[in-house]
Design a protein around this motif. Structure first.
Motif, PDB file in Angstrom:
ATOM      1  N   ILE A 105       1.030  -1.227  -0.211  1.00 35.46           N
ATOM      2  CA  ILE A 105       0.087   0.067   0.020  1.00 35.46           C
ATOM      3  C   ILE A 105       0.679   1.305  -0.044  1.00 35.46           C
ATOM      4  O   ILE A 105       2.177   1.157   0.112  1.00 35.46           O
ATOM      5  CB  ILE A 105      -0.953  -0.082   1.167  1.00 35.46           C
ATOM      6  N   TRP A 106       0.235   2.344  -0.375  1.00 38.39           N
ATOM      7  CA  TRP A 106       0.939   3.755  -0.463  1.00 38.39           C
ATOM      8  C   TRP A 106       0.297   4.651   0.540  1.00 38.39           C
ATOM      9  O   TRP A 106      -1.113   4.286   0.791  1.00 38.39           O
ATOM     10  CB  TRP A 106       1.110   4.300  -1.625  1.00 38.39           C
ATOM     11  N   GLY A 107       0.807   5.672   1.060  1.00 40.34           N
ATOM     12  CA  GLY A 107       0.057   6.279   1.956  1.00 40.34           C
ATOM     13  C   GLY A 107       0.279   5.993   3.580  1.00 40.34           C
ATOM     14  O   GLY A 107       0.723   4.971   3.865  1.00 40.34           O
ATOM     15  N   SER A 108       0.082   6.793   4.467  1.00 37.92           N
ATOM     16  CA  SER A 108      -0.053   6.624   5.936  1.00 37.92           C
ATOM     17  C   SER A 108      -1.214   6.930   6.676  1.00 37.92           C
ATOM     18  O   SER A 108      -1.961   7.827   5.912  1.00 37.92           O
ATOM     19  CB  SER A 108       1.278   7.028   6.519  1.00 37.92           C
ATOM     20  N   ASN A 109      -1.733   6.513   7.460  1.00 43.97           N
ATOM     21  CA  ASN A 109      -3.171   6.545   8.132  1.00 43.97           C
ATOM     22  C   ASN A 109      -4.185   6.566   7.078  1.00 43.97           C
ATOM     23  O   ASN A 109      -5.219   7.361   7.323  1.00 43.97           O
ATOM     24  CB  ASN A 109      -2.776   8.095   8.798  1.00 43.97           C
ATOM     25  N   VAL A 110      -4.199   5.579   6.353  1.00 41.94           N
ATOM     26  CA  VAL A 110      -5.201   5.424   5.362  1.00 41.94           C
ATOM     27  C   VAL A 110      -6.564   5.022   5.961  1.00 41.94           C
ATOM     28  O   VAL A 110      -6.455   3.846   7.080  1.00 41.94           O
ATOM     29  CB  VAL A 110      -4.903   4.290   4.253  1.00 41.94           C
ATOM     30  N   ASN A 111      -7.685   5.464   5.947  1.00 40.88           N
ATOM     31  CA  ASN A 111      -8.766   4.643   6.735  1.00 40.88           C
ATOM     32  C   ASN A 111      -9.113   3.568   6.197  1.00 40.88           C
ATOM     33  O   ASN A 111      -9.083   2.959   5.222  1.00 40.88           O
ATOM     34  CB  ASN A 111      -9.960   5.880   6.166  1.00 40.88           C
ATOM     35  N   ALA A 147     -17.572  -0.943   6.360  1.00 39.54           N
ATOM     36  CA  ALA A 147     -18.237  -1.349   5.178  1.00 39.54           C
ATOM     37  C   ALA A 147     -17.689  -1.016   4.028  1.00 39.54           C
ATOM     38  O   ALA A 147     -16.849  -0.123   3.820  1.00 39.54           O
ATOM     39  CB  ALA A 147     -19.617  -1.102   5.237  1.00 39.54           C
ATOM     40  N   PRO A 148     -17.655  -1.526   2.861  1.00 38.91           N
ATOM     41  CA  PRO A 148     -17.071  -1.509   1.700  1.00 38.91           C
ATOM     42  C   PRO A 148     -17.540  -0.079   0.816  1.00 38.91           C
ATOM     43  O   PRO A 148     -18.306  -0.107  -0.192  1.00 38.91           O
ATOM     44  CB  PRO A 148     -16.912  -2.538   0.707  1.00 38.91           C
ATOM     45  N   GLU A 149     -17.865   1.124   1.793  1.00 38.61           N
ATOM     46  CA  GLU A 149     -18.561   2.183   1.051  1.00 38.61           C
ATOM     47  C   GLU A 149     -17.561   3.582   1.732  1.00 38.61           C
ATOM     48  O   GLU A 149     -17.122   3.440   2.847  1.00 38.61           O
ATOM     49  CB  GLU A 149     -19.897   2.356   1.809  1.00 38.61           C
ATOM     50  N   PRO A 150     -17.624   4.502   0.999  1.00 37.61           N
ATOM     51  CA  PRO A 150     -16.816   5.682   1.396  1.00 37.61           C
ATOM     52  C   PRO A 150     -17.117   6.405   2.357  1.00 37.61           C
ATOM     53  O   PRO A 150     -16.729   7.133   2.953  1.00 37.61           O
ATOM     54  CB  PRO A 150     -16.589   6.482   0.092  1.00 37.61           C
ATOM     55  N   GLN A 151     -18.660   6.308   2.698  1.00 32.38           N
ATOM     56  CA  GLN A 151     -19.092   7.098   3.633  1.00 32.38           C
ATOM     57  C   GLN A 151     -19.342   6.223   4.894  1.00 32.38           C
ATOM     58  O   GLN A 151     -19.858   6.682   5.913  1.00 32.38           O
ATOM     59  CB  GLN A 151     -20.571   7.565   3.308  1.00 32.38           C
ATOM     60  N   ALA A 152     -18.921   4.792   4.860  1.00 30.52           N
ATOM     61  CA  ALA A 152     -18.991   3.846   6.229  1.00 30.52           C
ATOM     62  C   ALA A 152     -18.097   4.673   7.200  1.00 30.52           C
ATOM     63  O   ALA A 152     -17.168   5.167   6.989  1.00 30.52           O
ATOM     64  CB  ALA A 152     -18.719   2.507   5.783  1.00 30.52           C
ATOM     65  N   PRO A 153     -18.428   4.428   8.621  1.00 23.67           N
ATOM     66  CA  PRO A 153     -17.590   4.841   9.677  1.00 23.67           C
ATOM     67  C   PRO A 153     -15.882   4.239   9.478  1.00 23.67           C
ATOM     68  O   PRO A 153     -16.010   3.028   9.229  1.00 23.67           O
ATOM     69  CB  PRO A 153     -18.551   4.083  10.962  1.00 23.67           C
ATOM     70  N   VAL A 154     -15.241   5.069   9.955  1.00 23.81           N
ATOM     71  CA  VAL A 154     -13.811   4.811   9.872  1.00 23.81           C
ATOM     72  C   VAL A 154     -13.577   4.110  11.214  1.00 23.81           C
ATOM     73  O   VAL A 154     -13.994   4.522  12.293  1.00 23.81           O
ATOM     74  CB  VAL A 154     -12.883   5.975   9.880  1.00 23.81           C
ATOM     75  N   ILE A 155     -13.038   2.883  11.336  1.00 27.96           N
ATOM     76  CA  ILE A 155     -13.009   2.233  12.390  1.00 27.96           C
ATOM     77  C   ILE A 155     -11.418   1.967  12.912  1.00 27.96           C
ATOM     78  O   ILE A 155     -10.921   1.352  13.988  1.00 27.96           O
ATOM     79  CB  ILE A 155     -13.591   0.652  12.515  1.00 27.96           C
ATOM     80  N   ALA A 156     -10.515   2.058  11.839  1.00 28.73           N
ATOM     81  CA  ALA A 156      -9.219   2.152  12.136  1.00 28.73           C
ATOM     82  C   ALA A 156      -8.458   2.834  11.017  1.00 28.73           C
ATOM     83  O   ALA A 156      -9.152   3.155  10.050  1.00 28.73           O
ATOM     84  CB  ALA A 156      -8.779   0.496  12.561  1.00 28.73           C
ATOM     85  N   THR A 157      -7.171   2.746  11.193  1.00 31.42           N
ATOM     86  CA  THR A 157      -6.418   3.233   9.879  1.00 31.42           C
ATOM     87  C   THR A 157      -5.178   2.023   9.735  1.00 31.42           C
ATOM     88  O   THR A 157      -4.989   1.325  10.577  1.00 31.42           O
ATOM     89  CB  THR A 157      -5.540   4.547  10.379  1.00 31.42           C
TER      90      THR A 157
END
Length: 135
Positions: A53-59, A63-73
């Motif tokens: 993967i690339w980036g850091s602290n990626v959400n 659920a597989p939806e961009p508006q689903a709650p972030v539960i970890a990084t």
């Protein structure tokens, strides 16, 4: 909207490398079969795969939806251990877009989580990872 915060020296190098790979002529949407960095089976944990993967602290989302709650990084370090990939909602980030998501393994009290395949190294917009099974 997906966010990537706090990109340290390692994170910036990974972003630069991933951007170069994604923007190279062999990896654009005209070369659909080219996945230069597919996920690979994790020899230490059967049934799981290591995805660069690339980036850091990626959400990571519930659920597989961009508006689903972030539960970890996603952890820093360049790899995420996953089980499979699944189609979901369309995520966008800095001109990239994807409807494929990777699913992580539940660990202890932590449930499975999902990350947009935008943040997998290699491949192009909306291409499933060539090394992963579908969920």
């Amino acid at each position: 909207m997906l966010t990537v915060a706090r990109a340290g020296t390692t994170g910036l190098a990974a972003v630069a490398l991933a951007a170069a790979m994604l923007l190279s002529p062999g990896l654009t949407s005209s070369a659909r079969a080219a996945d230069s960095a597919p996920c690979t089976p994790d020899r230490n944990y059967p049934g799981t795969f290591l995805c660069p993967i690339w980036g850091s602290n990626v959400n990571l989302r519930s659920a597989p939806e961009p508006q689903a709650p972030v539960i970890a990084t996603a952890p820093d370090g360049g790899f995420l251990r996953v089980l499979c990939q699944v189609k979901g909602g369309r995520a966008t980030y800095n001109g990239y877009w994807h409807t494929w998501w990777v699913k992580t393994q539940a660990m202890g009290m932590a449930p499975s989580a999902y990350m947009s395949e935008i943040f997998l190294a290699g491949g192009g917009n909306d291409e499933p990872d060539s090394g992963l099974p579908n969920c």
